[in-house]
Scaffold this motif. Structure first.
Motif, PDB file in Angstrom:
ATOM      1  N   ARG A 146       0.840  -1.184   0.000  1.00  0.00           N
ATOM      2  CA  ARG A 146       0.000   0.000   0.000  1.00  0.00           C
ATOM      3  C   ARG A 146       0.888   1.251   0.000  1.00  0.00           C
ATOM      4  NH1 ARG A 146      -5.608   0.158  -0.915  1.00  0.00           N
ATOM      5  NH2 ARG A 146      -6.463  -1.877  -0.326  1.00  0.00           N
ATOM      6  N   PRO A 147       0.700   2.147  -0.944  1.00  0.00           N
ATOM      7  CA  PRO A 147       1.477   3.391  -0.934  1.00  0.00           C
ATOM      8  C   PRO A 147       1.007   4.312   0.178  1.00  0.00           C
ATOM      9  CG  PRO A 147      -0.161   3.476  -2.673  1.00  0.00           C
ATOM     10  CD  PRO A 147      -0.222   2.085  -2.099  1.00  0.00           C
ATOM     11  N   SER A 148       1.917   5.134   0.658  1.00  0.00           N
ATOM     12  CA  SER A 148       1.566   6.151   1.638  1.00  0.00           C
ATOM     13  C   SER A 148       0.867   7.317   0.940  1.00  0.00           C
ATOM     14  CB  SER A 148       2.844   6.652   2.328  1.00  0.00           C
ATOM     15  OG  SER A 148       2.635   7.897   2.959  1.00  0.00           O
ATOM     16  N   LYS A 149       0.130   8.106   1.710  1.00  0.00           N
ATOM     17  CA  LYS A 149      -0.482   9.305   1.148  1.00  0.00           C
ATOM     18  C   LYS A 149       0.578  10.304   0.693  1.00  0.00           C
ATOM     19  CE  LYS A 149      -4.790   9.018   3.813  1.00  0.00           C
ATOM     20  NZ  LYS A 149      -5.679   9.688   4.799  1.00  0.00           N
ATOM     21  N   ARG A 150       1.790  10.124   1.182  1.00  0.00           N
ATOM     22  CA  ARG A 150       2.888  11.024   0.814  1.00  0.00           C
ATOM     23  C   ARG A 150       3.595  10.577  -0.462  1.00  0.00           C
ATOM     24  NH1 ARG A 150       6.769  10.702   5.366  1.00  0.00           N
ATOM     25  NH2 ARG A 150       7.851  12.330   4.192  1.00  0.00           N
ATOM     26  N   ASP A 151       3.248   9.400  -0.953  1.00  0.00           N
ATOM     27  CA  ASP A 151       3.893   8.912  -2.168  1.00  0.00           C
ATOM     28  C   ASP A 151       3.261   9.536  -3.405  1.00  0.00           C
ATOM     29  OD1 ASP A 151       5.942   7.066  -1.279  1.00  0.00           O
ATOM     30  OD2 ASP A 151       4.302   5.825  -0.532  1.00  0.00           O
ATOM     31  N   THR A 152       4.082   9.744  -4.410  1.00  0.00           N
ATOM     32  CA  THR A 152       3.646  10.300  -5.688  1.00  0.00           C
ATOM     33  C   THR A 152       4.342   9.536  -6.809  1.00  0.00           C
ATOM     34  OG1 THR A 152       5.467  11.901  -5.862  1.00  0.00           O
ATOM     35  CG2 THR A 152       3.508  12.591  -4.611  1.00  0.00           C
ATOM     36  N   MET A 153       4.121   9.982  -8.038  1.00  0.00           N
ATOM     37  CA  MET A 153       4.785   9.356  -9.162  1.00  0.00           C
ATOM     38  C   MET A 153       6.303   9.407  -9.018  1.00  0.00           C
ATOM     39  SD  MET A 153       3.991   9.990 -13.196  1.00  0.00           S
ATOM     40  CE  MET A 153       4.521  11.701 -13.133  1.00  0.00           C
TER      41      MET A 153
END
Length: 260
Positions: free
Chosen positions: A196-203
């Motif tokens: 699961r990616p964090s909400k802080r992760d982006t492309m």
């Protein structure tokens, strides 16, 4: 991280220079001390865009190029998150000077085939390099594996993590290790790792997160390859190839849905 048996077989990694490839190199080395790294020269953006334009048209190609440029320079603003990811998985992107390295002009060059013929590795792992042409693959005698930052076959191609989020399919955010054939990430799947990616992760950080979470299955797949124990999975799912989002799509999804 999982502890793996130390093996004596020679394994080769074919990469282009970069942080994520070095993370995998450093993860593979403890299990395969006889690791050799072959680095190919990156393809020029001009050739890349011309080829993409022939397939998708110039508007899409230039829009995707703009996104690639933003992604490249945007990474400098996500260094803290990248450091957190490396620390979370106990990984390093530091170049290991003790690992033999060989430079080639292209993954499909005759020099690569000569090097492999001379070395006779037990397995070849591709990571962030050009696709191998059919004639190149046919000339390689050992198993050829690839790590793909996406879940196959649903998210073949580029930016698999980003598109899984756009499709509201975060259960299929992760990485795949697969055998290589002449298609785009169409070879038989060996292992998959979901996270699961964090909400802080982006492309800017998706590929790093997918790579860091998947080093264990990469090593496991290589162990299977060198011991002749490859067991491809049968996966019944829709297959689709994806590309970089054009800049207007990326900005719209970021502004309206918070997915950057």
């Amino acid at each position: 991280m999982t502890n793996f048996e130390t093996r004596t077989e020679t394994v080769v990694m074919l990469i282009q220079p970069g942080q994520n490839p070095e993370i995998v190199v450093n993860a593979v080395k403890p299990a395969f001390p006889n690791l050799v790294v072959i680095e190919e020269q990156p393809e020029s953006k001009k050739l890349f865009i011309i080829r993409r334009a022939k397939k998708l048209g110039w508007v899409q190609a230039l829009g995707q190029l703009a996104t690639m440029v933003v992604s490249k320079y945007g990474k400098r603003f996500t260094t803290k998150r990248a450091e957190e990811i490396r620390e979370q998985f106990g990984l390093s992107a530091t170049l290991d000077s003790t690992i033999p390295r060989i430079a080639v002009s292209s993954a499909n060059s005759p020099e690569l085939l000569k090097i492999l013929a001379d070395m006779r590795p037990s397995a070849l792992l591709l990571f962030s390099c050009r696709m191998l042409k059919g004639e190149t693959l046919a000339a390689i005698s050992c198993p050829v594996l690839n790590f793909h930052a996406g879940i196959n076959p649903q998210y073949r191609g580029l930016q698999g993590g980003y598109w899984s989020r756009i499709e509201r399919d975060e259960e299929n955010f992760g990485g795949t290790v697969h055998l290589v054939d002449a298609g785009v990430d169409t070879g038989d799947t060996l292992y998959q790792q979901r996270i699961r990616p964090s909400k802080r992760d982006t492309m800017h950080t998706y590929p790093l997160l997918q790579t860091a979470a998947s080093t264990g299955i990469i090593v496991k797949a290589l162990e299977d390859a060198v011991t002749g124990n490859l067991k491809p999975l049968k996966i019944a799912a829709p297959s689709r190839q994806w590309y970089h989002p054009p800049i207007w799509t990326w900005i719209w999804n970021g502004a309206t849905r918070g997915i950057w």
